[in-house]
Design a protein around this motif. Structure first.
Motif, short mmCIF file in Angstrom:
data_model
loop_
_atom_site.label_atom_id
_atom_site.label_comp_id
_atom_site.label_asym_id
_atom_site.label_seq_id
_atom_site.Cartn_x
_atom_site.Cartn_y
_atom_site.Cartn_z
N UNK A 1 -7.66 -5.44 6.19
CA UNK A 1 -8.07 -4.32 7.04
C UNK A 1 -6.90 -3.77 7.80
N UNK A 2 -7.02 -3.77 9.13
CA UNK A 2 -5.98 -3.17 9.98
C UNK A 2 -4.85 -4.14 10.28
N UNK A 3 -5.02 -5.42 9.89
CA UNK A 3 -4.06 -6.45 10.30
C UNK A 3 -3.05 -6.76 9.19
N UNK A 31 5.62 1.19 7.00
CA UNK A 31 4.38 1.95 6.87
C UNK A 31 4.40 2.85 5.64
N UNK A 32 5.54 3.49 5.40
CA UNK A 32 5.67 4.38 4.24
C UNK A 32 5.61 3.59 2.94
N UNK A 33 6.29 2.45 2.92
CA UNK A 33 6.32 1.63 1.69
C UNK A 33 4.93 1.12 1.33
N UNK A 34 4.13 0.79 2.34
CA UNK A 34 2.79 0.25 2.10
C UNK A 34 1.74 1.36 1.94
N UNK A 35 2.17 2.61 2.17
CA UNK A 35 1.24 3.71 2.03
C UNK A 35 0.14 3.75 3.07
N UNK A 36 0.47 3.32 4.30
CA UNK A 36 -0.52 3.30 5.38
C UNK A 36 -0.61 4.66 6.05
N UNK A 37 -1.83 5.07 6.39
CA UNK A 37 -2.01 6.38 7.03
C UNK A 37 -1.68 6.32 8.51
N UNK A 38 -1.96 5.16 9.15
CA UNK A 38 -1.79 5.06 10.61
C UNK A 38 -0.49 4.34 10.97
N UNK A 39 -0.05 4.57 12.18
CA UNK A 39 1.16 3.94 12.71
C UNK A 39 0.92 2.45 12.95
N UNK A 40 1.95 1.63 12.74
CA UNK A 40 1.85 0.19 12.95
C UNK A 40 2.25 -0.17 14.38
N UNK A 58 -2.60 -1.63 12.38
CA UNK A 58 -2.55 -0.18 12.21
C UNK A 58 -3.71 0.51 12.93
N UNK A 59 -4.41 -0.24 13.79
CA UNK A 59 -5.53 0.30 14.55
C UNK A 59 -5.29 0.01 16.03
N UNK A 62 -7.88 -2.40 17.56
CA UNK A 62 -7.67 -3.77 17.09
C UNK A 62 -6.48 -4.41 17.82
N UNK A 63 -5.42 -3.63 18.01
CA UNK A 63 -4.24 -4.11 18.73
C UNK A 63 -4.61 -4.58 20.12
N UNK A 64 -5.33 -3.72 20.87
CA UNK A 64 -5.71 -4.05 22.24
C UNK A 64 -6.65 -5.26 22.29
N UNK A 65 -7.57 -5.33 21.33
CA UNK A 65 -8.53 -6.45 21.29
C UNK A 65 -7.81 -7.77 21.04
N UNK A 66 -6.87 -7.78 20.10
CA UNK A 66 -6.14 -9.02 19.79
C UNK A 66 -5.21 -9.43 20.93
N UNK A 67 -4.53 -8.45 21.54
CA UNK A 67 -3.65 -8.78 22.68
C UNK A 67 -4.45 -9.38 23.82
N UNK A 68 -5.64 -8.83 24.07
CA UNK A 68 -6.50 -9.37 25.13
C UNK A 68 -6.98 -10.77 24.78
#
Length: 233
Positions: A1-3, A31-40, A58-59, A62-68
């Motif tokens: 997924x986003x991770x 990000x470009x090499x993996x073809x991801x639409x969103x910023x990492x 890339x979400x 998700x970033x904020x949830x995991x950091x918390x």
């Protein structure tokens, strides 16, 4: 997924000056090499000198949830991050905890992290000193070196290196704090930062031979602390 998870080499900083090599500077190309639409985004990463797991997302949510999650886990007394380290010396006890205060202290023209064995309530309240805790376990030992599992419950710069010196077993490749451990007739003892200037780690000839290193190249030896495991919710 986003991770997304990477394995970082030692010496690569997470953030750097514009134009300098850093993990953050490499993210657009990744990000470009993996073809991801969103910023990492970097969720969790080891310090510059360490190697090991880098957790990216890339979400934004998700970033904020995991950091918390990582912050809350430490507050609950859990150990979501597990490190491995190779040490010069074998701890006297097979497992235990290192608990001490840590603070930044100026020595000449440089600041360094030093232990404060019995910090006062006022210094802790003013946050001049932070109480720190690391759980350790010896996984194996051979030839005067050991493989340790380290689980920090707190986060402070250079915490693991300083805690290992308090065990009188500095990490292999620690050219910053290993001089705090002296030896007399082969018996290690702890030196104060005032009496132990920073220098390239000193290793005996047998260990140098096993590592295939000459004394002149010893300063190239990287720090052997590796972020091996992250627990996710």
């Amino acid at each position: 997924g986003a991770v997304l998870v990477l394995n970082k080499p030692p010496g690569l900083p997470i953030l750097g000056r514009p134009g300098a090599l850093s993990l953050d500077a490499l993210l657009p190309a990744l990000r470009q090499r993996l073809g991801l639409a969103a910023e990492l985004h970097v969720v969790k990463a080891p310090a510059r000198e360490y190697s090991g797991l880098v957790l990216l997302s890339s979400c934004y949510h998700t970033t904020k949830k995991l950091q918390q999650f990582f912050t809350n886990a430490r507050l609950r007394g859990q150990y979501p991050a597990t490190y491995r380290a190779i040490t010069v010396g074998v701890p006297a006890e097979v497992e235990g905890e290192i608990c001490t205060g840590l603070c930044w202290q100026q020595h000449g023209d440089r600041a360094m992290v030093v232990p404060v064995p019995a910090p006062g309530r006022h210094s802790l309240a003013r946050k001049n000193v932070k109480s720190t805790l690391t759980r350790y376990r010896v996984l194996g030992a051979v030839g005067g070196c050991a493989l340790l599992q380290l689980q920090p419950r707190t986060a402070f710069p250079e915490q693991l290196q300083v805690h290992l010196t308090l065990l009188l077993c500095p990490a292999l490749g620690d050219h910053e704090h290993s001089s705090l451990v002296g030896r007399v007739l082969g018996v290690p003892f702890f030196l104060t930062p005032e009496t132990a200037p920073t220098r390239t780690q000193v290793l005996d000839e047998e260990l140098l031979s096993r590592l295939g290193l000459s004394p002149r190249r010893l300063h190239h030896l990287p720090l052997h602390i590796h972020l091996q495991e992250l627990v996710l919710p």
